[in-house]
Design a protein around this motif. Structure first.
Motif, PDB file in Angstrom:
ATOM      1  N   ILE A 198       0.858  -1.186   0.000  1.00  0.00           N
ATOM      2  CA  ILE A 198       0.000   0.000   0.000  1.00  0.00           C
ATOM      3  C   ILE A 198       0.892   1.233   0.000  1.00  0.00           C
ATOM      4  O   ILE A 198       1.680   1.434   0.934  1.00  0.00           O
ATOM      5  CB  ILE A 198      -0.933   0.012   1.221  1.00  0.00           C
ATOM      6  N   VAL A 199       0.768   2.079  -1.050  1.00  0.00           N
ATOM      7  CA  VAL A 199       1.629   3.260  -1.191  1.00  0.00           C
ATOM      8  C   VAL A 199       0.754   4.494  -1.175  1.00  0.00           C
ATOM      9  O   VAL A 199      -0.018   4.737  -2.100  1.00  0.00           O
ATOM     10  CB  VAL A 199       2.441   3.192  -2.502  1.00  0.00           C
ATOM     11  N   ASP A 200       0.851   5.277  -0.092  1.00  0.00           N
ATOM     12  CA  ASP A 200       0.057   6.505   0.035  1.00  0.00           C
ATOM     13  C   ASP A 200       0.734   7.377   1.080  1.00  0.00           C
ATOM     14  O   ASP A 200       1.176   6.876   2.116  1.00  0.00           O
ATOM     15  CB  ASP A 200      -1.379   6.177   0.454  1.00  0.00           C
ATOM     16  N   ASP A 201       0.802   8.677   0.795  1.00  0.00           N
ATOM     17  CA  ASP A 201       1.470   9.570   1.748  1.00  0.00           C
ATOM     18  C   ASP A 201       0.578   9.916   2.933  1.00  0.00           C
ATOM     19  O   ASP A 201       1.040  10.488   3.919  1.00  0.00           O
ATOM     20  CB  ASP A 201       1.922  10.851   1.038  1.00  0.00           C
TER      21      ASP A 201
ATOM     22  N   ALA B 233       8.474   2.952  -1.901  1.00  0.00           N
ATOM     23  CA  ALA B 233       7.755   1.807  -2.481  1.00  0.00           C
ATOM     24  C   ALA B 233       8.702   0.913  -3.267  1.00  0.00           C
ATOM     25  O   ALA B 233       8.628  -0.323  -3.174  1.00  0.00           O
ATOM     26  CB  ALA B 233       6.628   2.295  -3.381  1.00  0.00           C
ATOM     27  N   LEU B 234       9.607   1.513  -4.049  1.00  0.00           N
ATOM     28  CA  LEU B 234      10.558   0.710  -4.816  1.00  0.00           C
ATOM     29  C   LEU B 234      11.489  -0.067  -3.897  1.00  0.00           C
ATOM     30  O   LEU B 234      11.833  -1.225  -4.159  1.00  0.00           O
ATOM     31  CB  LEU B 234      11.360   1.625  -5.741  1.00  0.00           C
ATOM     32  N   THR B 235      11.882   0.548  -2.785  1.00  0.00           N
ATOM     33  CA  THR B 235      12.766  -0.130  -1.833  1.00  0.00           C
ATOM     34  C   THR B 235      12.049  -1.287  -1.153  1.00  0.00           C
ATOM     35  O   THR B 235      12.577  -2.411  -1.056  1.00  0.00           O
ATOM     36  CB  THR B 235      13.271   0.871  -0.785  1.00  0.00           C
ATOM     37  N   VAL B 236      10.822  -1.025  -0.658  1.00  0.00           N
ATOM     38  CA  VAL B 236      10.066  -2.062   0.040  1.00  0.00           C
ATOM     39  C   VAL B 236       9.737  -3.215  -0.901  1.00  0.00           C
ATOM     40  O   VAL B 236       9.807  -4.389  -0.527  1.00  0.00           O
ATOM     41  CB  VAL B 236       8.774  -1.468   0.643  1.00  0.00           C
ATOM     42  N   ALA B 237       9.383  -2.886  -2.145  1.00  0.00           N
ATOM     43  CA  ALA B 237       9.017  -3.935  -3.098  1.00  0.00           C
ATOM     44  C   ALA B 237      10.171  -4.891  -3.350  1.00  0.00           C
ATOM     45  O   ALA B 237       9.962  -6.083  -3.607  1.00  0.00           O
ATOM     46  CB  ALA B 237       8.556  -3.308  -4.416  1.00  0.00           C
TER      47      ALA B 237
ATOM     48  N   VAL C  68       0.719  -7.449  -5.637  1.00  0.00           N
ATOM     49  CA  VAL C  68       0.009  -6.321  -6.223  1.00  0.00           C
ATOM     50  C   VAL C  68       0.379  -5.070  -5.438  1.00  0.00           C
ATOM     51  O   VAL C  68       0.700  -5.149  -4.245  1.00  0.00           O
ATOM     52  CB  VAL C  68      -1.527  -6.553  -6.211  1.00  0.00           C
ATOM     53  N   VAL C  69       0.359  -3.926  -6.130  1.00  0.00           N
ATOM     54  CA  VAL C  69       0.684  -2.646  -5.500  1.00  0.00           C
ATOM     55  C   VAL C  69      -0.521  -1.729  -5.628  1.00  0.00           C
ATOM     56  O   VAL C  69      -1.063  -1.550  -6.727  1.00  0.00           O
ATOM     57  CB  VAL C  69       1.911  -1.987  -6.159  1.00  0.00           C
ATOM     58  N   LEU C  70      -0.976  -1.155  -4.502  1.00  0.00           N
ATOM     59  CA  LEU C  70      -2.015  -0.120  -4.502  1.00  0.00           C
ATOM     60  C   LEU C  70      -1.301   1.217  -4.402  1.00  0.00           C
ATOM     61  O   LEU C  70      -0.746   1.559  -3.363  1.00  0.00           O
ATOM     62  CB  LEU C  70      -2.983  -0.332  -3.332  1.00  0.00           C
ATOM     63  N   MET C  71      -1.312   1.990  -5.501  1.00  0.00           N
ATOM     64  CA  MET C  71      -0.441   3.156  -5.637  1.00  0.00           C
ATOM     65  C   MET C  71      -1.242   4.455  -5.715  1.00  0.00           C
ATOM     66  O   MET C  71      -2.026   4.662  -6.639  1.00  0.00           O
ATOM     67  CB  MET C  71       0.403   3.005  -6.913  1.00  0.00           C
TER      68      MET C  71
ATOM     69  N   ALA D 192       8.598  -5.679 -12.867  1.00  0.00           N
ATOM     70  CA  ALA D 192       7.761  -5.293 -14.009  1.00  0.00           C
ATOM     71  C   ALA D 192       6.462  -6.074 -14.076  1.00  0.00           C
ATOM     72  O   ALA D 192       5.445  -5.565 -14.557  1.00  0.00           O
ATOM     73  CB  ALA D 192       8.546  -5.472 -15.313  1.00  0.00           C
ATOM     74  N   ALA D 193       6.449  -7.327 -13.608  1.00  0.00           N
ATOM     75  CA  ALA D 193       5.258  -8.165 -13.746  1.00  0.00           C
ATOM     76  C   ALA D 193       4.224  -7.911 -12.651  1.00  0.00           C
ATOM     77  O   ALA D 193       3.116  -8.444 -12.719  1.00  0.00           O
ATOM     78  CB  ALA D 193       5.658  -9.635 -13.752  1.00  0.00           C
ATOM     79  N   ILE D 194       4.550  -7.110 -11.648  1.00  0.00           N
ATOM     80  CA  ILE D 194       3.627  -6.881 -10.536  1.00  0.00           C
ATOM     81  C   ILE D 194       2.516  -5.941 -10.993  1.00  0.00           C
ATOM     82  O   ILE D 194       2.781  -4.834 -11.458  1.00  0.00           O
ATOM     83  CB  ILE D 194       4.369  -6.261  -9.334  1.00  0.00           C
ATOM     84  N   PRO D 195       1.238  -6.332 -10.906  1.00  0.00           N
ATOM     85  CA  PRO D 195       0.151  -5.421 -11.286  1.00  0.00           C
ATOM     86  C   PRO D 195       0.060  -4.245 -10.322  1.00  0.00           C
ATOM     87  O   PRO D 195       0.307  -4.384  -9.120  1.00  0.00           O
ATOM     88  CB  PRO D 195      -1.100  -6.304 -11.225  1.00  0.00           C
ATOM     89  N   ILE D 196      -0.288  -3.084 -10.868  1.00  0.00           N
ATOM     90  CA  ILE D 196      -0.378  -1.851 -10.082  1.00  0.00           C
ATOM     91  C   ILE D 196      -1.782  -1.298 -10.230  1.00  0.00           C
ATOM     92  O   ILE D 196      -2.292  -1.145 -11.342  1.00  0.00           O
ATOM     93  CB  ILE D 196       0.653  -0.805 -10.554  1.00  0.00           C
ATOM     94  N   VAL D 197      -2.427  -0.992  -9.097  1.00  0.00           N
ATOM     95  CA  VAL D 197      -3.745  -0.366  -9.083  1.00  0.00           C
ATOM     96  C   VAL D 197      -3.553   1.088  -8.678  1.00  0.00           C
ATOM     97  O   VAL D 197      -3.073   1.376  -7.575  1.00  0.00           O
ATOM     98  CB  VAL D 197      -4.702  -1.075  -8.111  1.00  0.00           C
TER      99      VAL D 197
END
Length: 853
Positions: free
Chosen positions: A641-644, A672-676, A683-686, A709-714
């Motif tokens: 989950i990526v949100d400020d 987010a890039l570091t945690v991933a 999946v990433v909620l961005m 690259a293959a991880i879906p992003i919402v």
């Protein structure tokens, strides 16, 4: 003697045999000669029948044979006239300009020297009378036993082809000139330049030596014609000439009688002796033999002047030139008329410029206001949706708790309804801006019509009951179960109409009626009512009727304008005044109509009609999914989950963590890039708007990193403009969800992207939840048999209101269902709450004979 005699006899016998053989050989030779003679005659017949000229030469270039076409083309009568003549001297002795053409340079003659064939596309050929014509040549060497003995040459007169090519070039030149003239005419307002260009164009188009335009004016010494433009000769050539007067040559043009053309004005009998030796032209005038003129007539029928063209050679103008000059004359009339209008407009230029400047300033202010409005709407939408995300999100999240008290559930419902009302106001403003900008697109998809109507009716019923109003729903004809349409836009229009009805009604009732009207078989042939399930399309009609304040006739069209509301002294309406404006525009975009009939003080009826394709009831539809409470997910799906905003992150955590998701959080794109890299999310909620590194760039970097690259992003965003959605997809996001986040939509998206399998609430708890949603838990005596429950469930799934009511009536008479159960289902059916009926019946579909699950 005998010997001698024998010798003589033998000699005599020998002589007799030789003569016979000689006779035979002579006869054979004569036969061969005769055969060759016939073959030669046949060959000559074939060659003479050819349309191409054919001749043969020996190695010196002398003609040894020719066919009749050759003789005809160069002006000779018999082959004997040309046999032995030098072919080059006869046919190609000089160039088109009259200069000598050396035999060494002749490509046709080179065949004799080189022994190779030659093909010449164009070579001038001279006739006996000294005239020439262009021809296409083919020359082939003749060999006998390996030795070059001459050549055979064919040629074809290509005069017609050259003439066609010339005409094509001329037509292209004419068309180019006319196009250039039209372009100049459209861009140039200076009268003198315009007319000069037209005269130049006319002279160029018809190939005249000179041309002129003379303006029709009255001089003090009589009618004369002032020169306006001269083409082909210097202007000063005409300075010493008197203006042309009403001579026989000029009169037809200046009085506007007709176009005049003369092939030779000096010999034209129409002008008799008046022309003199110079065609009526003053001494020193450029010579004119071919003459062409056309009047230039304005829109008012007055002769403005005349176009005149001349050539020093006779017979240079034809009918096609008349047509071309007529077109130039029309252009000249338009140009001069426009120039006159332009001259008259000069008096108003200063005022017009001031008006244009004022208009430009107003336009700049309007554009600046529009930009400011768009920026304000975008900012307002983002700022309001962000707290609404928390309000609506936690209201939804808490409502999912099966242990929450009914009083608290009702309070949460009020919170959610209030938040959604505020969200509706925001969406109305954004929708109007989008509609005005042409950015709203109707997106048709299969939708479950009974569920749509039922959910809309539920919202309206709550609003009506809060004001003490009666609410009813009526199906006046059978409606299809699944149709193709924009569920969101149709819901938006219906909710707006129902909300307005409740808002402007203080006592009485609000009613929603749904049915199908007949759909015309064609534009000219109407079709009566029919069963919608058997038709390709159905004309749905939704009526919203109230007993409210009504609308005066003079306001009934104005209410569909933006920011307009009904003006009544005894009523203060809320809202933005955008709902009906948006609703009518959306109805039009869906191919439908929205109309109103009303009487002040008695109420109003709004009728929405829209034609939709009817789908098979078994096809999947938006909104037909039964509500089942999700309590878990198979496996431990990893979600980043990526949100400020911590509030937004905690909301999603509160939803997903109890279901069994493994979660990680980041507050910007860099984190987010570091945690991933260590968490390896599925999946990433961005969120898209964040400090340090926003969601757009973070998504772009995810897709450029091989292991991510293959991880879906919402994408999650409080900006609902289509451009934001498009940009998120362009940088690599796989889905877009607007804020406030709809929790069901989030779960559906995760299910689609990850192929998730949910665990649902089962057993008594689920039954109790379903029972609460429908009013109360069924008593054991009220439990229907599985077969009865399945039949009712199927009717509810198909949305067949009439069949449901009929079956309940029959069950009541037969006593197969209890009266409380029948009344409960009848109430839900009349309210179009098909989903609630299905939830009520689901626990009883698979019970055994003892009533156990």
């Amino acid at each position: 003697m005998p010997d001698d005699e024998n010798v003589r006899v033998e000699s005599s016998n020998n002589t007799s045999g030789g003569q016979a053989a000689l006779v035979e050989r002579v006869a054979a030779l004569e036969q061969r000669v005769d055969w060759h003679r016939r073959a030669e005659a046949g060959l000559r017949l074939v060659l003479n029948s050819s349309g191409q000229a054919i001749y043969c030469t020996d190695c010196t270039g002398s003609i040894t044979f020719c066919n009749e076409a050759f003789l005809q083309k160069i002006g000779y009568e018999a082959m004997g006239d040309v046999l032995g003549l030098d072919s080059h001297a006869l046919l190609h002795r000089r160039q088109p300009d009259g200069s000598a053409f050396p035999v060494e340079a002749c490509p046709i003659h080179q065949v004799i020297r080189t022994g190779t064939e030659a093909h010449v596309e164009e070579q001038v050929t001279w006739r006996r009378d000294g005239t020439g014509f262009p021809a296409r040549y083919e020359s082939f060497p003749i060999h006998r036993e390996g030795e070059l003995i001459g050549c055979v040459v064919t040629f074809m007169d290509i005069t017609s082809r050259k003439e066609a090519e010339r005409r094509q070039r001329d037509q292209a030149r004419v068309l180019r000139t006319l196009n250039e003239t039209n372009a100049i005419l459209a861009a140039e307002l200076d009268l003198e330049k315009l007319v000069q260009r037209l005269v130049d164009a006319g002279r160029d188009i018809i190939g005249a030596d000179l041309g002129g335009f003379f303006y029709n004016v009255d001089m003090r010494d009589g009618v004369a014609h002032a020169s306006y433009a001269i083409s082909g000769v210097p202007r000063d050539v005409f300075d010493g000439f008197p203006w042309p007067r009403m001579t026989d040559v000029f009169r037809p043009t200046f009085v506007g009688e007709s176009m005049l053309r003369s092939d030779d004005i000096l010999a034209d009998p129409r002008y008799g002796g008046n022309n003199g030796t110079n065609g009526g032209m003053p001494p020193g005038h450029p010579p004119v033999r071919s003459f062409l003129s056309s009047p230039v007539i304005g829109r008012d029928g007055q002769v403005i002047g005349g176009l005149f063209f001349g050539h020093a050679m006779p017979g240079r103008f034809a009918e096609e030139h008349e047509a071309l000059i007529a077109g130039v004359a029309n252009q000249a009339a338009i140009a001069i008329t426009n120039a006159r209008l332009f001259a008259e407009a000069q008096k108003e230029i200063a005022e017009r410029r001031r008006a244009e400047q004022a208009l430009a300033r107003a336009r700049d202010r309007a554009e600046a206001a529009n930009r400011a409005k768009s920026a304000f709407l975008a900012k307002m939408s983002h700022e309001l949706r962000t707290p609404l995300n928390g309000i609506l999100g936690y209201a939804q999240l808490l409502q999912r708790d099966a242990d929450i008290a009914e009083k608290q559930r009702a309070q949460l419902t009020v919170i959610e309804r209030s938040g959604r009302h505020l969200l509706t106001l925001i969406n109305d403003l954004l929708d109007l801006a989008k509609i005005e900008a042409g950015k709203v697109v109707v997106e048709a998809a299969p939708l479950h019509l009974p569920d749509l109507v039922g959910s809309v009716a539920d919202v309206a019923r709550v609003q009506a009951e809060e004001k003490g109003l009666m609410f009813s729903i009526d199906v006046f004809s059978a409606v299809p179960t699944v149709v193709q349409g924009d569920e969101r836009r149709l819901r938006q229009v219906l909710l707006n109409l129902l909300s307005n009805a409740v808002k402007f009604t203080e006592r009485g009732s609000v009613a929603l009626r749904v049915g199908v009207l007949g759909v015309p078989a064609s534009e000219d042939e109407p079709r009566g009512p029919s069963g919608p399930e058997n038709d390709a399309v159905a004309r749905l009609r939704f009526e919203v009727e109230d007993t409210g304040i009504g609308i005066p006739p003079e306001q009934q069209e104005g209410i569909f304008e933006a920011f307009e509301q009904v003006h009544a002294s005894d009523h203060r309406g809320g809202g933005t005044g955008l709902g009906l404006a948006i609703s009518r525009r959306l109805a039009s975009m869906m191919g439908g109509t929205l109309r109103v009939t009303s009487r002040p003080g008695q109420g109003s009826l709004f009728a929405l009609e829209v034609v939709v394709p009817v789908l098979h009831p078994g096809e999947p539809a938006v909104g037909s999914k039964a509500t089942r409470r999700i309590v878990g997910v198979r496996g431990r799906p990893r979600v980043l989950i990526v949100d400020d905003k911590p509030l937004n992150r905690s909301l999603i955590v509160g939803l997903l963590q109890p279901l069994g998701f493994e979660l990680a959080e980041a507050e910007n794109g860099v984190e987010a890039l570091t945690v991933a890299g260590t968490f390896a999310p599925e999946v990433v909620l961005m969120d898209l708007v964040m400090p340090v590194l926003d969601g757009f760039e973070a998504a772009r970097r995810f897709k450029k990193t091989p292991e991510l690259a293959a991880i879906p992003i919402v994408a999650l965003s409080a900006s609902v403009f289509r451009v934001t959605q498009q940009q998120s997809l362009e940088v690599g996001c796989d889905a877009f969800l607007p804020k406030p986040i709809d929790l069901e939509a989030l779960l559906d998206t995760l299910e689609r992207l990850l192929g998730l399998h949910w665990s649902y609430a089962e057993g008594p708890a689920a039954s109790e939840a379903a029972g609460r949603s429908s009013g109360s838990v069924l008593a054991e005596a009220d439990v229907p048999a599985p077969a009865e429950a399945a039949l009712l469930y199927d009717l509810a799934l198909r949305g067949d209101v009439a069949a449901l009511l009929a079956h309940l009536e029959a069950s009541g008479r037969a006593g197969s269902l209890s009266v409380p159960f029948i009344e409960r289902l009848r109430t839900l059916t009349k309210r179009f709450r098909m989903q609630e009926i299905r939830l009520t019946l689901e626990p009883y579909l698979h019970r055994d004979h003892d009533g156990n699950p």
